[in-house]
Design a protein around this motif. Structure first.
Motif, PDB file in Angstrom:
ATOM      1  N   ALA A 151       0.832  -1.207   0.000  1.00 63.31           N
ATOM      2  CA  ALA A 151       0.000   0.000   0.000  1.00 63.31           C
ATOM      3  C   ALA A 151       0.865   1.255   0.000  1.00 63.31           C
ATOM      4  O   ALA A 151       0.585   2.211  -0.725  1.00 63.31           O
ATOM      5  N   ALA A 152       1.936   1.248   0.805  1.00 67.42           N
ATOM      6  CA  ALA A 152       2.843   2.401   0.825  1.00 67.42           C
ATOM      7  C   ALA A 152       3.484   2.610  -0.545  1.00 67.42           C
ATOM      8  O   ALA A 152       3.618   3.744  -1.020  1.00 67.42           O
ATOM      9  N   GLN A 153       3.865   1.533  -1.188  1.00 64.87           N
ATOM     10  CA  GLN A 153       4.501   1.629  -2.499  1.00 64.87           C
ATOM     11  C   GLN A 153       3.545   2.188  -3.545  1.00 64.87           C
ATOM     12  O   GLN A 153       3.957   2.930  -4.439  1.00 64.87           O
ATOM     13  N   LYS A 154       2.265   1.845  -3.462  1.00 64.74           N
ATOM     14  CA  LYS A 154       1.292   2.374  -4.408  1.00 64.74           C
ATOM     15  C   LYS A 154       1.251   3.905  -4.353  1.00 64.74           C
ATOM     16  O   LYS A 154       1.051   4.569  -5.372  1.00 64.74           O
ATOM     17  N   VAL A 155       1.433   4.443  -3.146  1.00 61.58           N
ATOM     18  CA  VAL A 155       1.434   5.897  -2.993  1.00 61.58           C
ATOM     19  C   VAL A 155       2.781   6.484  -3.378  1.00 61.58           C
ATOM     20  O   VAL A 155       2.867   7.448  -4.139  1.00 61.58           O
ATOM     21  N   GLN A 156       3.848   5.889  -2.858  1.00 61.19           N
ATOM     22  CA  GLN A 156       5.170   6.491  -2.967  1.00 61.19           C
ATOM     23  C   GLN A 156       5.865   6.246  -4.306  1.00 61.19           C
ATOM     24  O   GLN A 156       6.701   7.037  -4.726  1.00 61.19           O
ATOM     25  N   PHE A 160      12.537   1.355  -4.527  1.00 66.33           N
ATOM     26  CA  PHE A 160      12.815   0.234  -3.627  1.00 66.33           C
ATOM     27  C   PHE A 160      11.492  -0.232  -3.015  1.00 66.33           C
ATOM     28  O   PHE A 160      11.193   0.050  -1.857  1.00 66.33           O
ATOM     29  N   PRO A 161      10.666  -0.917  -3.789  1.00 61.34           N
ATOM     30  CA  PRO A 161       9.275  -1.187  -3.387  1.00 61.34           C
ATOM     31  C   PRO A 161       9.115  -2.033  -2.138  1.00 61.34           C
ATOM     32  O   PRO A 161       8.074  -1.975  -1.495  1.00 61.34           O
ATOM     33  N   GLY A 162      10.122  -2.823  -1.778  1.00 62.59           N
ATOM     34  CA  GLY A 162       9.978  -3.651  -0.585  1.00 62.59           C
ATOM     35  C   GLY A 162      10.512  -3.029   0.680  1.00 62.59           C
ATOM     36  O   GLY A 162      10.501  -3.662   1.748  1.00 62.59           O
ATOM     37  N   ALA A 163      10.951  -1.776   0.609  1.00 61.74           N
ATOM     38  CA  ALA A 163      11.669  -1.173   1.735  1.00 61.74           C
ATOM     39  C   ALA A 163      10.773  -0.842   2.921  1.00 61.74           C
ATOM     40  O   ALA A 163      11.257  -0.723   4.046  1.00 61.74           O
ATOM     41  N   TYR A 164       9.458  -0.689   2.683  1.00 61.02           N
ATOM     42  CA  TYR A 164       8.582  -0.232   3.755  1.00 61.02           C
ATOM     43  C   TYR A 164       8.283  -1.325   4.772  1.00 61.02           C
ATOM     44  O   TYR A 164       7.927  -1.043   5.913  1.00 61.02           O
ATOM     45  N   ALA A 165       8.439  -2.573   4.372  1.00 58.57           N
ATOM     46  CA  ALA A 165       8.065  -3.693   5.243  1.00 58.57           C
ATOM     47  C   ALA A 165       8.864  -3.689   6.543  1.00 58.57           C
ATOM     48  O   ALA A 165       8.336  -4.036   7.607  1.00 58.57           O
ATOM     49  N   ARG A 166      10.127  -3.270   6.488  1.00 56.52           N
ATOM     50  CA  ARG A 166      10.977  -3.326   7.684  1.00 56.52           C
ATOM     51  C   ARG A 166      10.496  -2.393   8.790  1.00 56.52           C
ATOM     52  O   ARG A 166      10.905  -2.526   9.935  1.00 56.52           O
ATOM     53  N   HIS A 167       9.621  -1.434   8.432  1.00 54.81           N
ATOM     54  CA  HIS A 167       9.180  -0.443   9.412  1.00 54.81           C
ATOM     55  C   HIS A 167       7.793  -0.740   9.984  1.00 54.81           C
ATOM     56  O   HIS A 167       7.292   0.033  10.802  1.00 54.81           O
ATOM     57  N   GLU A 168       7.191  -1.858   9.563  1.00 55.93           N
ATOM     58  CA  GLU A 168       5.807  -2.105   9.972  1.00 55.93           C
ATOM     59  C   GLU A 168       5.661  -2.236  11.485  1.00 55.93           C
ATOM     60  O   GLU A 168       4.770  -1.612  12.089  1.00 55.93           O
ATOM     61  N   ALA A 169       6.517  -3.009  12.130  1.00 51.89           N
ATOM     62  CA  ALA A 169       6.389  -3.215  13.575  1.00 51.89           C
ATOM     63  C   ALA A 169       6.582  -1.900  14.325  1.00 51.89           C
ATOM     64  O   ALA A 169       5.827  -1.583  15.263  1.00 51.89           O
ATOM     65  N   THR A 170       7.588  -1.124  13.924  1.00 47.39           N
ATOM     66  CA  THR A 170       7.812   0.166  14.579  1.00 47.39           C
ATOM     67  C   THR A 170       6.637   1.103  14.343  1.00 47.39           C
ATOM     68  O   THR A 170       6.205   1.826  15.252  1.00 47.39           O
ATOM     69  N   ALA A 171       6.095   1.098  13.126  1.00 47.81           N
ATOM     70  CA  ALA A 171       4.958   1.960  12.817  1.00 47.81           C
ATOM     71  C   ALA A 171       3.758   1.621  13.681  1.00 47.81           C
ATOM     72  O   ALA A 171       3.055   2.516  14.174  1.00 47.81           O
ATOM     73  N   ARG A 172       3.515   0.324  13.900  1.00 45.02           N
ATOM     74  CA  ARG A 172       2.381  -0.075  14.746  1.00 45.02           C
ATOM     75  C   ARG A 172       2.604   0.387  16.189  1.00 45.02           C
ATOM     76  O   ARG A 172       1.661   0.832  16.860  1.00 45.02           O
ATOM     77  N   ALA A 173       3.833   0.294  16.664  1.00 42.09           N
ATOM     78  CA  ALA A 173       4.126   0.745  18.020  1.00 42.09           C
ATOM     79  C   ALA A 173       3.937   2.254  18.149  1.00 42.09           C
ATOM     80  O   ALA A 173       3.406   2.753  19.162  1.00 42.09           O
ATOM     81  N   ILE A 174       4.346   2.982  17.136  1.00 39.12           N
ATOM     82  CA  ILE A 174       4.199   4.438  17.165  1.00 39.12           C
ATOM     83  C   ILE A 174       2.728   4.828  17.151  1.00 39.12           C
ATOM     84  O   ILE A 174       2.288   5.695  17.916  1.00 39.12           O
ATOM     85  N   VAL A 175       1.938   4.193  16.283  1.00 43.27           N
ATOM     86  CA  VAL A 175       0.512   4.497  16.222  1.00 43.27           C
ATOM     87  C   VAL A 175      -0.151   4.223  17.565  1.00 43.27           C
ATOM     88  O   VAL A 175      -0.960   5.019  18.060  1.00 43.27           O
ATOM     89  N   ALA A 176       0.210   3.110  18.191  1.00 45.27           N
ATOM     90  CA  ALA A 176      -0.361   2.785  19.497  1.00 45.27           C
ATOM     91  C   ALA A 176      -0.011   3.854  20.529  1.00 45.27           C
ATOM     92  O   ALA A 176      -0.819   4.180  21.405  1.00 45.27           O
ATOM     93  N   ALA A 177       1.187   4.429  20.415  1.00 46.63           N
ATOM     94  CA  ALA A 177       1.630   5.399  21.401  1.00 46.63           C
ATOM     95  C   ALA A 177       1.016   6.779  21.199  1.00 46.63           C
ATOM     96  O   ALA A 177       0.754   7.484  22.175  1.00 46.63           O
ATOM     97  N   VAL A 178       0.795   7.182  19.956  1.00 43.68           N
ATOM     98  CA  VAL A 178       0.340   8.549  19.719  1.00 43.68           C
ATOM     99  C   VAL A 178      -1.135   8.659  19.370  1.00 43.68           C
ATOM    100  O   VAL A 178      -1.640   9.772  19.185  1.00 43.68           O
ATOM    101  N   SER A 179      -1.844   7.565  19.310  1.00 44.54           N
ATOM    102  CA  SER A 179      -3.231   7.631  18.841  1.00 44.54           C
ATOM    103  C   SER A 179      -4.167   8.273  19.847  1.00 44.54           C
ATOM    104  O   SER A 179      -5.320   8.540  19.530  1.00 44.54           O
TER     105      SER A 179
END
Length: 325
Positions: A151-156, A160-179
């Motif tokens: 989904a990120a690649q469709k926008v961006q 390097f289309p596979g690069a966003y996957a490495r950030h998924e876990a951190t992104a979920r933690a950040i969303v949980a913290a700031v939501s």
């Protein structure tokens, strides 16, 4: 857009508690711009206890993450979209509002002005950049059925289309913290383009668009560069501004005045309202109110799209309308 990380978030050693003290001030600044005038500052409050802290995030990164989530909420994007946006920003900028990048890429998402993402000023405004990311995400068919990286690649459209996957876990933690943060922009506005404030996402998008047209010449019947014209007339500018926000307006100032929802006399104007001039039987001019007594408009022959006072002694101000979807 492409790989912008020079060191992973995990390489940072500080664990910064989120959404307390100066952290909220950072969120305010990141979402609505910074200004020495705090009289029109938005209010950010916590709607629930934050889930903790995320290792390695600075106050700047925390504020930008909260901006992305708050804009997502404002636009009605469901939570999976926030995760996708955070993952994209981690990859592109480490959640930093960069004023440089590959070719003309800038901002949290390394959006390129030359590719139609907005002016350099717009794409380095975190709230605008997040709104544009979500605009493209929501226009992607079946994005909620995709993986975060797809989904990120469709926008961006990264190299390097596979690069966003490495950030998924951190992104979920950040969303949980700031939501738990909720930000409500001030309704008065500053009147300028450096610190845009609006009560709705549509109004903010319309103002952002019109701000990006400053300096273009007045052209009778002009609909702007996207429509093959090198400038605008007054109603061409307001129509194009709200078209950028997904709201269709009639073409002429008089028709816009008659079709719109009128702001009652005596009620304060909000940034994004359309202000009109001329006798009620034949409106001759329209501008886009930006707050603090100012408007964006395409005034007349020999002039350019500019910010001006919306009221002047002896003017023929007729009233205002408030566009809505």
């Amino acid at each position: 857009m492409g790989i912008k990380l020079v060191a992973g978030v995990a390489a940072l050693v500080l664990a910064v508690p989120l959404l307390i003290g100066a952290g909220v001030a950072s969120i305010v600044s990141s979402l609505f711009g910074s200004s020495s005038d705090t009289s029109g500052s938005p209010t950010c409050t916590l709607s629930g206890a934050p889930a903790g802290s995320v290792a390695g995030l600075t106050a700047e990164q925390t504020g930008n993450a909260a901006t992305i989530v708050a804009v997502g909420k404002q636009k009605g994007v469901p939570e999976p979209g926030w995760v996708i946006a955070i993952a994209a920003a981690l990859q592109e900028s480490q959640l930093r509002n960069l004023h440089y990048g590959d070719r003309d890429s800038q901002g949290l998402f390394q959006q390129r002005p030359s590719m139609g993402w907005g002016t350099p000023q717009q794409v380095t405004t975190p709230g605008y950049a997040a709104a544009k990311f979500y605009e493209h995400l929501l226009a992607t068919p079946n994005w909620q059925a995709m993986s975060v990286t797809d989904a990120a690649q469709k926008v961006q459209q990264s190299g390097f289309p596979g690069a966003y996957a490495r950030h998924e876990a951190t992104a979920r933690a950040i969303v949980a913290a700031v939501s738990g943060v909720r930000c409500q922009p001030a309704t008065a506005g500053t009147g300028g383009c450096d610190n845009i404030q609006a009560a709705t996402a549509a109004a903010a998008t319309a103002i952002n668009y019109a701000c990006g047209q400053r300096g273009l010449p007045y052209v009778w019947g002009g609909n702007g560069p996207r429509n093959g014209d090198n400038g605008f007339d007054c109603s061409g500018l307001t129509k194009a501004a709200y078209a950028a926000a997904g709201i269709s307006l009639p073409r002429t100032a008089d028709a816009q005045y008659r079709a719109g929802t009128h702001v009652p006399d005596g009620q304060p104007l909000l940034p994004g309202d359309l202000v009109y001039y001329g006798p009620p039987t034949h409106i001759r001019h329209v501008g886009l109110y930006t707050g603090n007594g100012k408007m964006l408009n395409a005034p007349d022959f020999g002039q350019t799209v500019q910010i001006a006072d919306y009221r002047r002694p002896g003017d023929d101000y007729a009233g205002a309308t408030r566009p809505a979807p």
